[in-house]
Scaffold this motif. Structure first.
Motif, PDB file in Angstrom:
ATOM      1  N   LEU A 104       1.027  -1.069   0.107  1.00  0.00           N
ATOM      2  CA  LEU A 104       0.149  -0.113   0.023  1.00  0.00           C
ATOM      3  C   LEU A 104       0.790   1.344  -0.061  1.00  0.00           C
ATOM      4  CD1 LEU A 104      -2.769   1.396   0.217  1.00  0.00           C
ATOM      5  CD2 LEU A 104      -2.392   1.259   2.977  1.00  0.00           C
ATOM      6  N   ARG A 105       0.702   2.117  -1.059  1.00  0.00           N
ATOM      7  CA  ARG A 105       1.389   3.487  -0.954  1.00  0.00           C
ATOM      8  C   ARG A 105       1.084   4.264   0.057  1.00  0.00           C
ATOM      9  NH1 ARG A 105       0.765   6.917  -6.208  1.00  0.00           N
ATOM     10  NH2 ARG A 105       1.085   4.944  -7.370  1.00  0.00           N
ATOM     11  N   VAL A 106       2.170   4.881   0.663  1.00  0.00           N
ATOM     12  CA  VAL A 106       1.974   5.832   1.785  1.00  0.00           C
ATOM     13  C   VAL A 106       2.790   7.073   1.500  1.00  0.00           C
ATOM     14  CG1 VAL A 106       1.384   3.950   3.418  1.00  0.00           C
ATOM     15  CG2 VAL A 106       3.768   4.528   3.016  1.00  0.00           C
ATOM     16  N   LYS A 107       3.701   7.157   0.564  1.00  0.00           N
ATOM     17  CA  LYS A 107       4.531   8.182   0.426  1.00  0.00           C
ATOM     18  C   LYS A 107       4.440   8.444  -1.234  1.00  0.00           C
ATOM     19  CE  LYS A 107       8.998  10.444   1.177  1.00  0.00           C
ATOM     20  NZ  LYS A 107      10.258  10.207   1.251  1.00  0.00           N
ATOM     21  N   SER A 108       4.204   9.670  -1.660  1.00  0.00           N
ATOM     22  CA  SER A 108       4.323   9.967  -3.224  1.00  0.00           C
ATOM     23  C   SER A 108       5.220  11.110  -3.371  1.00  0.00           C
ATOM     24  CB  SER A 108       2.873  10.259  -3.704  1.00  0.00           C
ATOM     25  OG  SER A 108       1.999   8.987  -3.431  1.00  0.00           O
ATOM     26  N   ALA A 109       5.159  11.880  -4.803  1.00  0.00           N
ATOM     27  CA  ALA A 109       5.797  12.818  -4.998  1.00  0.00           C
ATOM     28  C   ALA A 109       5.557  14.067  -4.051  1.00  0.00           C
ATOM     29  CB  ALA A 109       5.462  13.124  -6.401  1.00  0.00           C
ATOM     30  N   PRO A 110       6.695  14.919  -4.071  1.00  0.00           N
ATOM     31  CA  PRO A 110       6.558  16.260  -3.495  1.00  0.00           C
ATOM     32  C   PRO A 110       5.357  16.993  -4.229  1.00  0.00           C
ATOM     33  CG  PRO A 110       8.955  15.625  -3.738  1.00  0.00           C
ATOM     34  CD  PRO A 110       8.037  14.887  -4.587  1.00  0.00           C
ATOM     35  N   SER A 111       4.583  17.613  -2.857  1.00  0.00           N
ATOM     36  CA  SER A 111       3.547  18.300  -3.481  1.00  0.00           C
ATOM     37  C   SER A 111       3.642  19.504  -4.599  1.00  0.00           C
ATOM     38  CB  SER A 111       2.707  18.756  -2.450  1.00  0.00           C
ATOM     39  OG  SER A 111       3.210  19.736  -1.637  1.00  0.00           O
ATOM     40  N   ASN A 112       4.848  20.183  -4.225  1.00  0.00           N
ATOM     41  CA  ASN A 112       5.121  21.204  -5.220  1.00  0.00           C
ATOM     42  C   ASN A 112       5.196  20.990  -6.665  1.00  0.00           C
ATOM     43  OD1 ASN A 112       7.670  20.032  -3.819  1.00  0.00           O
ATOM     44  ND2 ASN A 112       8.855  21.659  -5.244  1.00  0.00           N
ATOM     45  N   TYR A 113       5.512  19.471  -6.917  1.00  0.00           N
ATOM     46  CA  TYR A 113       5.635  19.240  -8.444  1.00  0.00           C
ATOM     47  C   TYR A 113       4.402  19.102  -9.298  1.00  0.00           C
ATOM     48  CZ  TYR A 113      10.585  19.076  -7.741  1.00  0.00           C
ATOM     49  OH  TYR A 113      12.116  19.371  -7.799  1.00  0.00           O
ATOM     50  N   HIS A 114       3.224  18.785  -8.322  1.00  0.00           N
ATOM     51  CA  HIS A 114       1.858  18.743  -8.926  1.00  0.00           C
ATOM     52  C   HIS A 114       2.116  17.352  -9.883  1.00  0.00           C
ATOM     53  CE1 HIS A 114       0.339  22.086  -7.008  1.00  0.00           C
ATOM     54  NE2 HIS A 114       1.512  22.703  -7.591  1.00  0.00           N
ATOM     55  N   ILE A 115       2.527  16.221  -9.355  1.00  0.00           N
ATOM     56  CA  ILE A 115       2.556  15.137 -10.322  1.00  0.00           C
ATOM     57  C   ILE A 115       1.405  14.268 -10.280  1.00  0.00           C
ATOM     58  CG2 ILE A 115       4.095  13.067 -10.855  1.00  0.00           C
ATOM     59  CD1 ILE A 115       6.460  14.454  -9.967  1.00  0.00           C
ATOM     60  N   PRO A 116       0.849  13.956 -11.409  1.00  0.00           N
ATOM     61  CA  PRO A 116      -0.428  13.094 -11.510  1.00  0.00           C
ATOM     62  C   PRO A 116       0.023  11.625 -10.923  1.00  0.00           C
ATOM     63  CG  PRO A 116       0.331  13.461 -13.598  1.00  0.00           C
ATOM     64  CD  PRO A 116       1.310  14.208 -12.815  1.00  0.00           C
ATOM     65  N   THR A 117       0.281  11.257  -9.736  1.00  0.00           N
ATOM     66  CA  THR A 117       0.614  10.119  -9.399  1.00  0.00           C
ATOM     67  C   THR A 117      -0.618   8.974  -9.264  1.00  0.00           C
ATOM     68  OG1 THR A 117       0.461  10.613  -7.034  1.00  0.00           O
ATOM     69  CG2 THR A 117       2.538  10.689  -8.134  1.00  0.00           C
TER      70      THR A 117
END
Length: 199
Positions: A33-46
């Motif tokens: 289960l993913r609990v950490k994604s890209a830094p919010s300042n990049y606005h990446i569509p994860t």
């Protein structure tokens, strides 16, 4: 770099004492289960929704048992919505209570995670991400239930970090690999429930 990591893995086995007690092997399967994604300042569509936050994987390790310490080498496979990779690692595990019927353990896998599939960035914004090969580690804690003289069922809680590359769009029209420039990295983290057996 890869050659140094592989040489380090084999050196861990080479330095083990000759008084090693016996062979031991493991096989474990994971629900992630993913609990950490890209830094919010990049606005990446994860795609942090629905089935895209889940993943699965499996590892196998083989080595020697020295009293309460296991040390060995292993490999595995991880699959998520946008990542397929093969880790190669050294594995160490400490059993807290020896050979009791119910035992608790802590372990660490260290090595190199080889990315074998990375989709072409598809995002419509300025930034997106790609998978990349990287240094690998996987800490774990868990419980072992003895099912035979030299067999047991293992249940574990793991943290699995997968390295991602942040890319910036060069071309507003094309979405091929040549229209993106690498600008940094981050770690996409997964909590994983593992179930397996040792022999």
């Amino acid at each position: 770099m890869k050659a140094k990591i592989i040489a380090f893995l084999f050196s861990l086995i080479a330095i083990a004492p000759l008084s090693a007690q016996h062979y031991r092997g493991f096989f474990d399967a994971y629900g992630m289960l993913r609990v950490k994604s890209a830094p919010s300042n990049y606005h990446i569509p994860t795609g942090d929704y629905g089935w895209r936050v889940w993943g699965a994987g499996a590892t196998t390790s083989h080595g020697i048992q020295l009293n309460k310490l296991f040390i060995g080498l292993g490999a595995g496979y991880y699959s998520t919505a946008d990542n397929h990779s093969i880790p190669i690692f050294a594995d160490a595990r400490w059993d807290f209570f020896g050979t009791r019927g119910v035992n608790f353990f802590a372990g660490i896998k260290l090595g190199y995670n080889k990315c074998i599939y990375s989709p072409t960035p598809w995002g419509v914004g300025q930034y997106d991400e790609k998978n990349t090969s990287s240094f690998y580690f996987q800490p774990s804690v868990g419980m072992r239930i003895r099912t035979g003289h030299s067999h047991g069922l293992n249940i574990s809680l793991n943290y699995i970090p997968l390295r991602q590359q942040i890319v910036e769009r060069n071309n507003e029209i094309n979405n091929d690999d040549h229209s993106w420039t690498p600008i940094g990295y981050y770690t996409k983290g997964y909590i994983a429930l593992g179930v397996g057996f040792d022999f």
